[in-house]
Design a protein around this motif. Structure first.
Motif, PDB file in Angstrom:
ATOM      1  N   PRO A   1     -36.698  56.501 106.283  1.00 26.14           N
ATOM      2  CA  PRO A   1     -36.382  56.002 105.265  1.00 26.14           C
ATOM      3  C   PRO A   1     -35.560  54.910 106.293  1.00 26.14           C
ATOM      4  N   PRO A   2     -35.833  53.982 105.018  1.00 24.51           N
ATOM      5  CA  PRO A   2     -35.125  52.478 104.760  1.00 24.51           C
ATOM      6  C   PRO A   2     -33.541  52.367 106.028  1.00 24.51           C
ATOM      7  N   ASN A   3     -33.766  51.335 107.133  1.00 27.34           N
ATOM      8  CA  ASN A   3     -32.225  51.404 107.429  1.00 27.34           C
ATOM      9  C   ASN A   3     -30.979  50.238 107.309  1.00 27.34           C
ATOM     10  N   HIS A   4     -30.088  50.180 108.534  1.00 32.57           N
ATOM     11  CA  HIS A   4     -29.544  49.842 107.624  1.00 32.57           C
ATOM     12  C   HIS A   4     -29.223  48.432 107.469  1.00 32.57           C
ATOM     13  N   GLY A   5     -30.612  48.113 107.667  1.00 33.98           N
ATOM     14  CA  GLY A   5     -30.628  46.335 107.847  1.00 33.98           C
ATOM     15  C   GLY A   5     -31.503  46.050 106.076  1.00 33.98           C
ATOM     16  N   TYR A   6     -31.518  46.794 105.371  1.00 33.09           N
ATOM     17  CA  TYR A   6     -32.388  46.292 104.366  1.00 33.09           C
ATOM     18  C   TYR A   6     -30.734  47.175 103.182  1.00 33.09           C
ATOM     19  N   GLU A   7     -29.851  47.916 103.550  1.00 29.15           N
ATOM     20  CA  GLU A   7     -28.304  48.253 102.525  1.00 29.15           C
ATOM     21  C   GLU A   7     -27.762  46.237 102.318  1.00 29.15           C
ATOM     22  N   LEU A   8     -27.725  46.215 103.724  1.00 26.16           N
ATOM     23  CA  LEU A   8     -26.892  45.323 104.277  1.00 26.16           C
ATOM     24  C   LEU A   8     -27.628  43.999 103.358  1.00 26.16           C
ATOM     25  N   LEU A   9     -28.769  43.565 104.045  1.00 32.44           N
ATOM     26  CA  LEU A   9     -29.953  42.915 103.033  1.00 32.44           C
ATOM     27  C   LEU A   9     -29.139  42.692 101.795  1.00 32.44           C
ATOM     28  N   TYR A  10     -29.435  43.491 101.461  1.00 30.39           N
ATOM     29  CA  TYR A  10     -29.423  43.905  99.686  1.00 30.39           C
ATOM     30  C   TYR A  10     -28.268  43.408  99.253  1.00 30.39           C
TER      31      TYR A  10
END
Length: 310
Positions: free
Chosen positions: A54-63
């Protein structure tokens, strides 16, 4: 922006407000560093692999960053307008320091023109750079999260319309600053007027271009008619005569959205939508309207200052 390359009242205006003007390139630099760092983290070693985790926390922070950055950049035209109206225009008129410029062989029009040129240059270059930084991060988001191209804030801050609204803020600032001549009041009024125009045109923007319309069978899916990225404007039922009915009309009779009584003569569903291809034409049309308003405000501002005497 360097005041060393300017002369006369333009040099004075840039030097006088140099600390505030440098805030824009500083924000651009910080935003660029953050977006590049988050993009690098978001792509990670998993991207492009069918068995990727699954997408890492980088995606969540970028969003998260792009969502809040978009909202923050949406108020940039208001801030530019408030700054021009208050510290750059009304404060000098209120304190009388603008008369000093007139003693240096500077006309009232040249004095106002220096404010407009300096503020407009910073607004256009800064907003264009910020829009570019935003798009750099935004293109990495849609594959995992939803930041739709037509959403409020995402639309405004990812194209040239952001620069147009910033120029409108500058134009309204020099006009309101002259009319009010009270720093805080001029700042508040300019911010409010710029925000009202932004909200008003935002409510009308999807009427600038005609929508695309299509029909599908009753049991069909809207994705058969338009792409998932399209902006849906209206949908419902259509009869053999072309009459349109609300999408819930069959539900009221049959208790089933996909089953319509024969006497209703429903043959399918219709949808009106804007495809993603309408993004740039809408941006250009809206920017043109905003620039016309800015031109009117600037014309009034220069007419007003031309009649002013020290």
């Amino acid at each position: 922006m360097s005041s060393l390359t300017l002369k006369g009242p333009y040099w004075v205006a840039a030097r006088q407000h140099r600390r505030a003007l440098w805030v824009v390139p500083a924000v651009v630099a910080v935003g660029l560093v953050v977006v590049i760092a988050l993009r690098s983290w978001a792509v990670g070693p998993h991207s492009g692999r069918p068995d990727a985790p699954p997408p890492n926390h980088g995606y969540e922070l970028l969003y998260w960053f792009m969502e809040y950055a978009g909202t923050g950049l949406l108020v940039l035209p208001l801030l530019m307008g408030a700054f021009v109206a208050g510290p750059m225009t009304a404060r000098e008129l209120e304190s009388g320091t603008w008369r000093l410029a007139l003693t240096q062989s500077t006309t009232p029009r040249a004095w106002l023109g220096s404010k407009v040129l300096v503020a407009a240059a910073v607004s256009v270059l800064g907003s264009a750079a910020l829009a570019g930084v935003y798009r750099l991060g935004w293109v990495q988001v849609p594959g995992t999260y939803q930041l739709h191209w037509a959403d409020r804030a995402t639309y405004e801050v990812s194209g040239p319309v952001l620069a147009a609204y910033c120029l409108l803020g500058v134009a309204l600032g020099v006009l309101v600053g002259q009319l009010v001549r009270r720093t805080l009041v001029a700042m508040a009024l300019t911010g409010m007027l710029t925000g009202l125009v932004l909200l008003g045109l935002g409510a009308l923007r999807w009427s600038l271009l005609p929508v695309q319309t299509g029909t599908i069978p009753l049991e069909g899916s809207l994705l058969d008619l338009m792409s998932a990225s399209a902006l849906l404007m209206d949908t419902g039922l259509v009869t053999s005569t072309g009459e349109r009915l609300p999408g819930y009309a069959c539900l009221e009779r049959s208790q089933d959205l996909s089953v319509c009584p024969a006497d209703m003569d429903v043959i399918g569903r219709y949808a009106e939508f804007h495809p993603v291809a309408h993004f740039w034409p809408t941006q250009l049309l809206e920017s043109s309207l905003v620039l016309v308003l800015a031109g009117v405000a600037l014309f009034a501002a220069f007419r007003l200052v031309g009649a002013r005497r020290a």
